[in-house]
Write an enzyme that holds these catalytic residues in place. Structure first.
Site, PDB file in Angstrom:
ATOM      1  N   ASP A 289       0.840  -1.213   0.000  1.00 23.29           N
ATOM      2  CA  ASP A 289       0.000   0.000   0.000  1.00 23.29           C
ATOM      3  C   ASP A 289       0.866   1.250   0.000  1.00 23.29           C
ATOM      4  OD1 ASP A 289      -1.957   1.916   0.353  1.00 23.29           O
ATOM      5  OD2 ASP A 289      -2.343   1.403   2.445  1.00 23.29           O
TER       6      ASP A 289
ATOM      7  N   HIS B 225      -1.289  -0.883   6.664  1.00 21.28           N
ATOM      8  CA  HIS B 225      -0.944   0.309   7.455  1.00 21.28           C
ATOM      9  C   HIS B 225      -0.053  -0.015   8.647  1.00 21.28           C
ATOM     10  CE1 HIS B 225      -4.221   3.169   5.700  1.00 21.28           C
ATOM     11  NE2 HIS B 225      -3.388   2.686   4.813  1.00 21.28           N
TER      12      HIS B 225
ATOM     13  N   GLU C 293      -2.365  10.652  -0.182  1.00 20.48           N
ATOM     14  CA  GLU C 293      -3.611   9.862  -0.190  1.00 20.48           C
ATOM     15  C   GLU C 293      -3.961   9.430   1.214  1.00 20.48           C
ATOM     16  OE1 GLU C 293      -6.078   6.095  -0.474  1.00 20.48           O
ATOM     17  OE2 GLU C 293      -4.174   6.471   0.529  1.00 20.48           O
ATOM     18  N   GLU C 294      -2.911   9.056   1.957  1.00 19.92           N
ATOM     19  CA  GLU C 294      -3.141   8.492   3.295  1.00 19.92           C
ATOM     20  C   GLU C 294      -3.625   9.536   4.303  1.00 19.92           C
ATOM     21  OE1 GLU C 294      -3.352   5.511   3.642  1.00 19.92           O
ATOM     22  OE2 GLU C 294      -1.890   4.390   2.457  1.00 19.92           O
TER      23      GLU C 294
HETATM   24  N1  DPN Z   1      -7.048   3.602  -0.129  1.00 19.32           N
HETATM   25  C1  DPN Z   1      -6.345   2.483   0.430  1.00 19.32           C
HETATM   26  C2  DPN Z   1      -5.337   2.973   1.413  1.00 19.32           C
HETATM   27  O1  DPN Z   1      -4.434   3.565   0.910  1.00 19.32           O
HETATM   28  O2  DPN Z   1      -5.415   2.812   2.609  1.00 19.32           O
HETATM   29  C3  DPN Z   1      -7.178   1.338   0.841  1.00 19.32           C
HETATM   30  C4  DPN Z   1      -8.148   0.977  -0.225  1.00 19.32           C
HETATM   31  C5  DPN Z   1      -7.783   0.857  -1.532  1.00 19.32           C
HETATM   32  C6  DPN Z   1      -9.441   0.793   0.128  1.00 19.32           C
HETATM   33  C7  DPN Z   1      -8.712   0.562  -2.518  1.00 19.32           C
HETATM   34  C8  DPN Z   1     -10.385   0.476  -0.832  1.00 19.32           C
HETATM   35  C9  DPN Z   1      -9.992   0.370  -2.146  1.00 19.32           C
HETATM   36 ZN    ZN Z   2      -3.220   3.027   2.776  1.00 20.24          ZN
END
Ligand code: DPN
Ligand code: ZN
Ligand code: CA
Length: 339
Positions: free
Chosen positions: A146, A298, A180-181
């Site tokens: 991630d 995370h 993004e986070e």
């Molecule tokens: N947005 C992601 C993150 O960076 O924590 C998690 C995520 C990705 C959730 C795609 C749903 C779909």
């Molecule tokens: Zn994330």
């Protein structure tokens, strides 16, 4: 700094895209690889399928992102040197391949962050096809699944695209998002920086966030009513690979949200985060029912060992197939407007 300026035109026909036709996914007209300059007005008669992207190339980029985190306090998060080094690394790769890159900075509560935008010269900018994913990690770890995976998969595909030196019908752009986070800040900033005309010029946005979860799911975003054709093309590619994917309402939890909110058609793929795999999913995908798709979500352990390379390989090849098909898609050919 501002993102690359583009002209824009009305988007039509997206809802009719690929309707019931997996065959439309194969092949893109490529220019003569010997020609130095893509010619935006002319498509070569040569048809060529997307390459099979070697997952080793993707993993090599992940190794670099891991090294960057190791050298910078263990993360690549907003406001930290590891994030800036990640941007520098990706930008250098894209610059060397012939992309026109731009770094867009913006402020967050954790300090300045950056979006990296990369344009392939040529193509109709009024039907721009864009792919993106976030390049930042959380503070807690290196963020390799991630979202090193999405970043590296997009980067590797972009480099393969440049290598093919195509003259696609549509303009092609990649986005690597910051913060993004912290709440989808980079992608939101980017979309907010566009004029109404520039928004209208974006014909499709594909998002890739978490593509190599260690207990992998095979999900296609299903949260955008305008993105049905994109969703269905991704689903068809999983079908071709023999994977029975699930549609998932990701509820705007990644960087497609800002695009979706401006009526740009969006979709994406996802291998799962903190949620648990069901027994029905384990039966069709393999893996551990009752366990998280990514137990290191995370966390500090989201490192280079936290990646299922088979899932990452499949998703990267899917990105390439998607790019090759949609870069050459006739957005004006269908009878239905999504606007
Ligand atoms: N947005 C992601 C993150 O960076 O924590 C998690 C995520 C990705 C959730 C795609 C749903 C779909
Ligand atoms: Zn994330
Ligand atoms: Ca591959």
């Amino acid at each position: 700094m501002t993102p690359a300026r583009t002209r824009i035109a009305a988007l039509t026909g997206v809802a009719a895209l690929l309707a019931g036709s997996a065959s439309a996914l194969s092949g893109i007209a490529l220019s003569d690889p010997a020609s130095a300059q893509p010619d935006p007005g002319t498509l070569s008669l040569q048809e060529d399928a997307a390459p099979d992207i070697p997952v080793e190339a993707v993993v090599a980029h992940l190794d670099e992102l891991q090294s960057i985190a190791d050298a910078n306090g263990g993360n690549r998060s907003t406001g930290q040197r590891g994030y800036e080094a990640s941007v520098d690394y990706v930008q250098a790769q894209l610059d060397a391949a012939g992309f026109v890159t731009e770094v867009q900075s913006f402020s967050t509560r954790a300090g300045t962050s950056y979006n990296l935008i990369a344009d392939w010269p040529g193509g109709d900018t009024t039907s721009t096809v864009m792919m993106g994913g976030h390049l930042d990690s959380v503070d807690e770890g290196p963020g390799i699944n991630d979202n090193g995976t999405g970043s590296a998969a997009i980067l590797t595909t972009a480099l393969a695209f440049a290598e093919a030196n195509p003259a696609p019908a549509n303009h092609v752009r990649f986005g690597f998002w910051g913060a993004e986070e912290l709440g989808l800040l980079g992608s939101t900033h980017y979309v907010d920086s566009l004029s109404a005309t520039q928004v209208d010029d974006l014909a499709a946005y594909f998002n890739f966030d978490m593509l190599g979860s260690p207990n992998p799911g095979y999900f296609v975003y299903d949260d955008d009513a305008n993105g049905t054709a994109l969703r269905d093309s991704l689903t068809a590619l999983y079908d071709e690979a023999g994977i029975e994917s699930d549609h998932i309402d990701v509820d705007g939890r990644s960087d497609h949200a800002a695009f979706m909110q401006r009526d740009i058609p969006t979709a994406g793929t996802f291998s799962g985060a903190e949620g648990q795999m069901t027994s029905a999913q384990a039966a069709k995908w393999g893996g551990q029912a009752g366990s998280a798709f990514d137990p290191c979500y995370h966390a500090a352990c989201d490192d280079i060992d936290n990646v299922d390379t088979a899932a990452l390989d499949l998703n990267t090849d899917l990105i390439a197939d998607t790019l090759w098909a949609w870069a050459d898609h006739d957005f004006d050919g269908g009878p239905t407007s999504v606007h």
